[in-house]
Design a protein around this motif. Structure first.
Motif, mmCIF file in Angstrom:
data_model
loop_
_atom_site.group_PDB
_atom_site.id
_atom_site.type_symbol
_atom_site.label_atom_id
_atom_site.label_comp_id
_atom_site.label_asym_id
_atom_site.label_seq_id
_atom_site.Cartn_x
_atom_site.Cartn_y
_atom_site.Cartn_z
ATOM 1 N N UNK A 23 0.814 -1.210 0.000
ATOM 2 C CA UNK A 23 0.000 0.000 0.000
ATOM 3 C C UNK A 23 0.846 1.258 0.000
ATOM 4 N N UNK A 24 0.208 2.363 0.354
ATOM 5 C CA UNK A 24 0.914 3.637 0.441
ATOM 6 C C UNK A 24 1.907 3.571 1.596
ATOM 7 N N UNK A 25 3.165 3.788 1.285
ATOM 8 C CA UNK A 25 4.204 3.693 2.309
ATOM 9 C C UNK A 25 4.699 5.078 2.732
ATOM 10 N N UNK A 26 4.463 6.072 1.872
ATOM 11 C CA UNK A 26 4.946 7.415 2.187
ATOM 12 C C UNK A 26 4.164 8.435 1.364
ATOM 13 N N UNK A 27 3.824 9.558 2.016
ATOM 14 C CA UNK A 27 3.158 10.658 1.345
ATOM 15 C C UNK A 27 3.754 11.946 1.890
ATOM 16 N N UNK A 28 4.536 12.603 1.060
ATOM 17 C CA UNK A 28 5.286 13.785 1.479
ATOM 18 C C UNK A 28 4.797 15.033 0.776
ATOM 19 N N UNK A 29 4.536 16.063 1.562
ATOM 20 C CA UNK A 29 4.190 17.362 0.991
ATOM 21 C C UNK A 29 5.452 18.066 0.529
ATOM 22 N N UNK A 30 5.336 18.874 -0.496
ATOM 23 C CA UNK A 30 6.529 19.561 -1.010
ATOM 24 C C UNK A 30 6.983 20.688 -0.089
ATOM 25 N N UNK A 31 8.244 20.985 -0.197
ATOM 26 C CA UNK A 31 8.824 22.162 0.437
ATOM 27 C C UNK A 31 8.931 23.205 -0.660
ATOM 28 N N UNK A 32 8.471 24.390 -0.398
ATOM 29 C CA UNK A 32 8.369 25.400 -1.453
ATOM 30 C C UNK A 32 9.703 25.731 -2.121
ATOM 31 N N UNK A 33 10.790 25.633 -1.405
ATOM 32 C CA UNK A 33 12.079 26.029 -1.962
ATOM 33 C C UNK A 33 12.860 24.885 -2.603
ATOM 34 N N UNK A 34 12.296 23.687 -2.591
ATOM 35 C CA UNK A 34 13.037 22.537 -3.086
ATOM 36 C C UNK A 34 12.301 21.894 -4.262
ATOM 37 N N UNK A 35 13.035 21.364 -5.223
ATOM 38 C CA UNK A 35 12.382 20.674 -6.349
ATOM 39 C C UNK A 35 11.802 19.334 -5.891
ATOM 40 N N UNK A 36 10.882 18.796 -6.677
ATOM 41 C CA UNK A 36 10.232 17.525 -6.337
ATOM 42 C C UNK A 36 11.239 16.393 -6.182
ATOM 43 N N UNK A 37 12.371 16.478 -6.874
ATOM 44 C CA UNK A 37 13.381 15.413 -6.754
ATOM 45 C C UNK A 37 13.919 15.336 -5.328
ATOM 46 N N UNK A 38 13.855 16.434 -4.592
ATOM 47 C CA UNK A 38 14.297 16.435 -3.195
ATOM 48 C C UNK A 38 13.423 15.483 -2.380
ATOM 49 N N UNK A 39 12.117 15.475 -2.648
ATOM 50 C CA UNK A 39 11.216 14.552 -1.956
ATOM 51 C C UNK A 39 11.572 13.110 -2.297
ATOM 52 N N UNK A 40 11.857 12.860 -3.554
ATOM 53 C CA UNK A 40 12.208 11.512 -3.987
ATOM 54 C C UNK A 40 13.513 11.057 -3.342
ATOM 55 N N UNK A 41 14.477 11.960 -3.218
ATOM 56 C CA UNK A 41 15.743 11.612 -2.546
ATOM 57 C C UNK A 41 15.490 11.219 -1.098
ATOM 58 N N UNK A 42 14.639 11.979 -0.403
ATOM 59 C CA UNK A 42 14.321 11.664 0.998
ATOM 60 C C UNK A 42 13.614 10.330 1.129
ATOM 61 N N UNK A 43 12.688 10.066 0.237
ATOM 62 C CA UNK A 43 11.975 8.783 0.264
ATOM 63 C C UNK A 43 12.948 7.632 -0.009
ATOM 64 N N UNK A 44 13.850 7.819 -0.947
ATOM 65 C CA UNK A 44 14.828 6.778 -1.273
ATOM 66 C C UNK A 44 15.700 6.454 -0.069
ATOM 67 N N UNK A 45 16.112 7.485 0.656
ATOM 68 C CA UNK A 45 16.923 7.253 1.862
ATOM 69 C C UNK A 45 16.121 6.485 2.910
ATOM 70 N N UNK A 46 14.882 6.883 3.145
ATOM 71 C CA UNK A 46 14.051 6.220 4.152
ATOM 72 C C UNK A 46 13.769 4.768 3.784
#
Length: 181
Positions: A23-46
């Motif tokens: 199922x859904x393992x992670x749902x991250x809201x964006x940070x206004x100053x960071x590109x969407x790839x930043x969210x993907x990097x954080x998810x990859x680390x987790x």
């Protein structure tokens, strides 16, 4: 295990939705100053794995988000399966108790601590809410300070206020008395 990701539009920008086979393992809201790839990097680390793009995988979640942001009382955890593998112990218990807070209502950090079986662990509830892998989906915005004030929502207290106001305003428009929300 293979993880997949898609993006889901929210009033805060496109959020990252990551799915496992469970199922859904992670749902991250964006940070206004960071590109969407930043969210993907954080998810990859987790996850210790890089999710693969899966456009369309968030379609059901997108429908629920649309309904929620239109003011409908949505309980995400009853509509889509959640994969709790990024949480454990007290954090998981606390976040699962947060799911029980009814739409348009709030509970204090201390109340959630009691419900999660650890009276006196209000700060730990705050940490669990801050670190949730399920922004909005697990309604940590409904957890407030003991004096009823909203407190913070990560680094975005304005988002917490927006979500609380959205639910309260919609409940009033629907004529739902505070005692029945």
């Amino acid at each position: 295990m293979t993880f997949r990701y898609d993006f889901a539009p929210t009033p805060f920008g496109d959020a990252l939705a990551v799915f496992s086979d469970a199922g859904l393992v992670r749902f991250d809201l964006p940070e206004s100053d960071f590109p969407a790839t930043w969210l993907l990097d954080g998810a990859s680390r987790a996850l210790r794995s890089t999710p693969v793009a899966a456009p369309g995988d968030a379609a059901a979640l997108n429908d629920l988000l649309d309904a929620y942001f239109d003011g409908e009382p949505v309980r995400f955890d009853e509509e889509i399966p959640l994969d709790w593998s990024l949480t454990d112990g007290f954090t998981r218990r606390a976040l699962q108790e947060v799911c029980e807070i009814p739409w348009a209502e709030t509970a204090s950090y201390g109340e959630v601590a009691v419900l999660a079986g650890s009276p006196g662990a209000a700060r730990a509830v705050g940490t669990a809410c801050r670190l949730t892998p399920f922004s909005i989906v697990v309604p940590v915005h409904r957890v407030v300070r003991s004096d009823g004030s909203p407190g913070h929502y990560g680094a975005h207290p304005e988002r917490k206020r927006y979500l609380l106001d959205l639910e309260a305003d919609s409940a009033r428009q629907r004529g739902i008395p505070a005692s029945q929300r």
